[in-house]
Design a protein around this motif. Sequence first.
Motif, PDB file in Angstrom:
ATOM      1  N   PRO A   1       0.856   4.437   3.776  1.00  0.00           N
ATOM      2  CA  PRO A   1       0.665   4.022   5.215  1.00  0.00           C
ATOM      3  C   PRO A   1       0.635   4.825   6.200  1.00  0.00           C
ATOM      4  O   PRO A   1       0.462   4.703   7.422  1.00  0.00           O
ATOM      5  CB  PRO A   1       2.041   3.288   5.348  1.00  0.00           C
ATOM      6  CG  PRO A   1       3.040   4.249   4.533  1.00  0.00           C
ATOM      7  CD  PRO A   1       2.092   4.618   3.243  1.00  0.00           C
TER       8      PRO A   1
ATOM      9  N   PRO B   1       0.632  -1.275  -0.076  1.00  0.00           N
ATOM     10  CA  PRO B   1      -0.102   0.021   0.026  1.00  0.00           C
ATOM     11  C   PRO B   1       0.819   1.130   0.121  1.00  0.00           C
ATOM     12  O   PRO B   1       1.800   1.432   0.742  1.00  0.00           O
ATOM     13  CB  PRO B   1      -0.774  -0.233   1.456  1.00  0.00           C
ATOM     14  CG  PRO B   1      -1.019  -1.680   1.480  1.00  0.00           C
ATOM     15  CD  PRO B   1       0.445  -2.152   1.222  1.00  0.00           C
TER      16      PRO B   1
ATOM     17  N   TYR C   1       0.697  -3.394   4.909  1.00  0.00           N
ATOM     18  CA  TYR C   1       0.722  -1.684   5.516  1.00  0.00           C
ATOM     19  C   TYR C   1       1.834  -1.517   6.248  1.00  0.00           C
ATOM     20  O   TYR C   1       2.407  -0.465   6.356  1.00  0.00           O
ATOM     21  CB  TYR C   1      -0.710  -1.609   6.140  1.00  0.00           C
ATOM     22  CG  TYR C   1      -1.709  -0.754   5.305  1.00  0.00           C
ATOM     23  CD1 TYR C   1      -1.755   0.338   4.812  1.00  0.00           C
ATOM     24  CD2 TYR C   1      -2.704  -2.008   4.873  1.00  0.00           C
ATOM     25  CE1 TYR C   1      -2.456   1.007   3.966  1.00  0.00           C
ATOM     26  CE2 TYR C   1      -3.803  -1.121   3.830  1.00  0.00           C
ATOM     27  CZ  TYR C   1      -3.676   0.257   3.660  1.00  0.00           C
ATOM     28  OH  TYR C   1      -4.545   0.741   2.768  1.00  0.00           O
TER      29      TYR C   1
END
Length: 346
Positions: A200, A197, A233
């Motif tokens: 974060p 991702p 994440y």
Amino acid sequence: MSLSSTSLKLLLLGGLVLLAGCERPSPDSIQRGYRGTGMLQVYNPRLVEAINAKNLLPDAIPAADASGPRASQAFQNVKVLGDVSVAEFTRLMTAITAWVSPVEGCAYCHDLQNFADDKMYTKVVSRRMLEMTRHINSDWTTHVAATGVTCFTCHRGQPVPSNIWFKEPPQANGSNFIGDNAGQNTASMTVALMATPTDPFTPFLLESKNIRVYSTTALPDRTNRSSLKQTEYTYSLMTHMSSALNVNCTYCHNTRSFGDWADNPPQRAVAWHGIRMARDLNVAYLEPLKTAFPANRLGPTGDSPKVNCTTCHQGVYKPLHGTPFIKDYPELVGPRPAAVTTVAAK
């Protein structure tokens, strides 16, 4: 062309491709833990030289007289630095101009016809940033220690710091059944071009989602319900921190045991406080300023600019190599005690 000649050329071409992935010159390694444990930091001297050039500290303006009238007595509408002397106030304003707006000058934050006027958003924001700086230097010594921060730590001579972040807008979907990329699988330097991702910061540096996903036992434990998505994440945040400080994971972690803090370097505790400091600044100081910023200073979702690790560190594990700059500007540590007036004995 003979087959052997073609094969040789292909072999040479393949070798060049492989060498293209090598760094120059040969990286240096620095041992930071017990021998044989892989606790090393690896640096490329060429890249370090470029980073060092960006982390040069400006010369401090000579100290000013701390006695005499307070700034709030001499000037109108001084809400933050009214506790310092007029000389200190003038000196600090001169320094801030050099740190933040060396080209624009005082006019970047002030109406030169009326310095007390608050109509410029830059003055409103800078006042809040002064409060934030004092808050960091007074209440977050668990992270900044006695080194502290000044406006220059983030701004580096620019009105807007280079390293700020905004919330990412949601991906537009053509049809609901197509789905989306779940905020990842996008080439982004934020996460060093990984497939994890790319934001974060929202869950960890604005919200307070749980970062730790590592188990403390060797075998699967039913008490750890962390998912693969949560782990991605966390890896994104750790990658950001590694890039921001230009360090390996072993700067903060003993990779033999992520779960046992007793076996980890003291830097891990400093980083723990740094995460919470960044979250505190974003929640209490920066995000509320979105009503003060004009639209062109807001992000794609209408949020205000916020800080992460790179904002201050900018490629070194201690901002500006840990030079204690704040000692030259005690006005930025916190409210100053009232000036003592000495009465001569009769």
